[in-house]
Design an enzyme around this catalytic site. Structure first.
Site, mmCIF file in Angstrom:
data_model
loop_
_atom_site.group_PDB
_atom_site.id
_atom_site.type_symbol
_atom_site.label_atom_id
_atom_site.label_comp_id
_atom_site.label_asym_id
_atom_site.label_seq_id
_atom_site.Cartn_x
_atom_site.Cartn_y
_atom_site.Cartn_z
ATOM 1 N N HIS A 257 -46.678 -24.687 -0.961
ATOM 2 C CA HIS A 257 -46.855 -25.216 -2.337
ATOM 3 C C HIS A 257 -46.728 -26.743 -2.351
ATOM 4 O O HIS A 257 -45.825 -27.299 -2.979
ATOM 5 C CB HIS A 257 -45.852 -24.565 -3.293
ATOM 6 N N ALA B 82 -48.708 -30.797 -5.369
ATOM 7 C CA ALA B 82 -48.291 -32.023 -6.065
ATOM 8 C C ALA B 82 -47.419 -32.909 -5.178
ATOM 9 O O ALA B 82 -46.855 -33.891 -5.651
ATOM 10 C CB ALA B 82 -47.526 -31.650 -7.325
ATOM 11 N N ALA C 114 -53.666 -23.030 -6.494
ATOM 12 C CA ALA C 114 -53.354 -22.934 -7.930
ATOM 13 C C ALA C 114 -52.097 -22.100 -8.131
ATOM 14 O O ALA C 114 -50.990 -22.639 -8.202
ATOM 15 C CB ALA C 114 -54.541 -22.344 -8.681
ATOM 16 N N ARG C 115 -52.234 -20.795 -8.159
ATOM 17 C CA ARG C 115 -51.079 -19.912 -8.304
ATOM 18 C C ARG C 115 -51.315 -18.646 -7.482
ATOM 19 O O ARG C 115 -52.413 -18.072 -7.495
ATOM 20 C CB ARG C 115 -50.864 -19.517 -9.774
ATOM 21 N N GLU D 274 -42.434 -17.117 -4.407
ATOM 22 C CA GLU D 274 -42.209 -18.290 -3.547
ATOM 23 C C GLU D 274 -40.727 -18.541 -3.325
ATOM 24 O O GLU D 274 -39.972 -18.500 -4.299
ATOM 25 C CB GLU D 274 -42.866 -19.526 -4.172
HETATM 26 C C1 MLT Z 1 -47.654 -27.776 -10.844
HETATM 27 O O1 MLT Z 1 -47.678 -26.765 -11.531
HETATM 28 O O2 MLT Z 1 -47.434 -28.892 -11.313
HETATM 29 C C2 MLT Z 1 -47.888 -27.696 -9.380
HETATM 30 O O3 MLT Z 1 -48.125 -26.402 -8.968
HETATM 31 C C3 MLT Z 1 -46.825 -28.333 -8.578
HETATM 32 C C4 MLT Z 1 -45.438 -27.888 -8.876
HETATM 33 O O4 MLT Z 1 -45.182 -26.713 -9.135
HETATM 34 O O5 MLT Z 1 -44.573 -28.738 -8.888
#
Ligand code: MLT
Length: 323
Positions: free
Chosen positions: A282, A285, A233-234, A263
């Site tokens: 990360h 996505a 998540a974060r 990051e």
């Molecule tokens: C998001 O917030 O969509 C995901 O963590 C992926 C990203 O940061 O692109």
């Protein structure tokens, strides 16, 4: 009238195609732009589509006199100064649906990899060893999965865990009990209940003043000895020093981390270099399907906002009061 859309991050070409096909839209999407080039492009921008690499802060917004919308191709808007956007009457939107499955699948994969030491065993075999005893794992069937944050990704993970015969509990003070009941699991009233019962904890919460650093020494002490933790998540949900201490002591048997408080993670991050941690950069996505889908959603939302004044998934709802 023509509207100019600037795309300073690498956006999947499917989204660029949507922009190019739209009438009255002029696109500037040269690939990843430097901060300097992005700032220079701002005065002409009517819309900005970003992923996580571009920071839309006060400095950038101050250059963007014509900017009407920012669309985040993804979920997290921690790289966008929402208050400053509201003050400048800029609508910020995200694409909350498109990468749900990708992130849930990564979290699930990390959980299996953690329970069965897959990356460590792979590295060992590559190094010429045949060490079956060292990589004795844990079966996830029958174990209790504790999901903190029961939004889209948490729910998608729960559905997948069901197929693996896990017992599931979730904690989310903003979700009604009936939603969890509908999915066949129980929502616990207090986070403590989840911390005490879960064998594996997966984080799916947003970072807020209440959740920042929630995986800290005090809460780790409430967890079962030998618990496993997954975070796709974060990074800011975790107090890095406290989790590192628990991983070293063995209180937490293992963690799988896709996200970090900064990051890329700073070299002095105490969570780096631990044998019982699996690291990914990360990637939640990062599937072709999710990137195409977020790009298409973001492009459509930008076009509809500019041409029709139609806004979906607004992240700074207060802006509507000023429209
Ligand atoms: C998001 O917030 O969509 C995901 O963590 C992926 C990203 O940061 O692109």
């Amino acid at each position: 009238m023509t509207f100019r859309v600037i795309v300073p991050d690498n956006l999947h070409e499917a989204g660029i195609d949507v922009l190019n096909a739209a009438d009255s839209i002029e696109v500037y999407a040269p690939g990843k732009m430097t901060r300097e080039d992005t700032l220079a492009a701002m005065p002409d921008a009517d819309a900005l589509i970003v992923r996580s690499a571009t920071t839309a802060d006060a400095e950038l917004l101050a250059q963007a006199a014509k900017l009407k919308v920012i669309v985040r191709a993804g979920v997290g808007v921690d790289n966008i100064d929402l208050d400053e956007c509201t003050r400048r009457n800029i609508v910020v939107m995200n694409t909350p649906d498109a990468n749900t499955i990708a992130t849930a699948e990564l979290a699930f994969g990390l959980m299996l990899a953690l329970a069965r030491h897959i990356p460590q065993a792979d590295a060992s075999l590559r190094a010429g060893h045949w060490d079956r005893k060292k990589y004795m794992g844990t079966q996830i069937s029958g174990k209790t999965l504790g999901i903190i944050g029961f939004g889209r990704v948490g729910r998608a993970l729960a559905q997948r865990a069901k197929a693996f015969d896990m017992r599931e509990i979730a904690y989310d003070p903003f979700v009604p009990e009936r939603v969890a009941r509908h999915l066949g699991l129980s929502l616990v009233p207090r986070m403590e209940d989840l911390l005490e019962e879960a064998d594996i904890i997966s984080l799916h919460a947003l970072v807020t003043d209440e959740t920042r650093g929630m995986i800290n020494r005090e809460n780790i002490a409430k967890m079962k000895d030998g618990v496993l933790i997954v975070n796709a998540a974060r990074g800011k949900l975790i107090n890095s020093a406290d989790l590192a201490e628990a991983l070293i002591s063995g209180k937490v048997a293992g963690a799988a981390l896709d996200v970090y408080d900064v990051e890329p993670p700073a070299p002095e991050n105490p969570l780096l270099g631990l044998d019982n941690v699996i690291y990914t950069p990360h990637l939640g996505a990062s599937t072709h399907e999710a990137q195409a889908a977020v790009a298409i959603d973001a492009a459509k939302q930008a076009v509809e906002a500019l041409l029709d004044g139609k806004y979906d998934n607004i992240c700074n709802k207060a802006v509507l009061e000023t429209q």
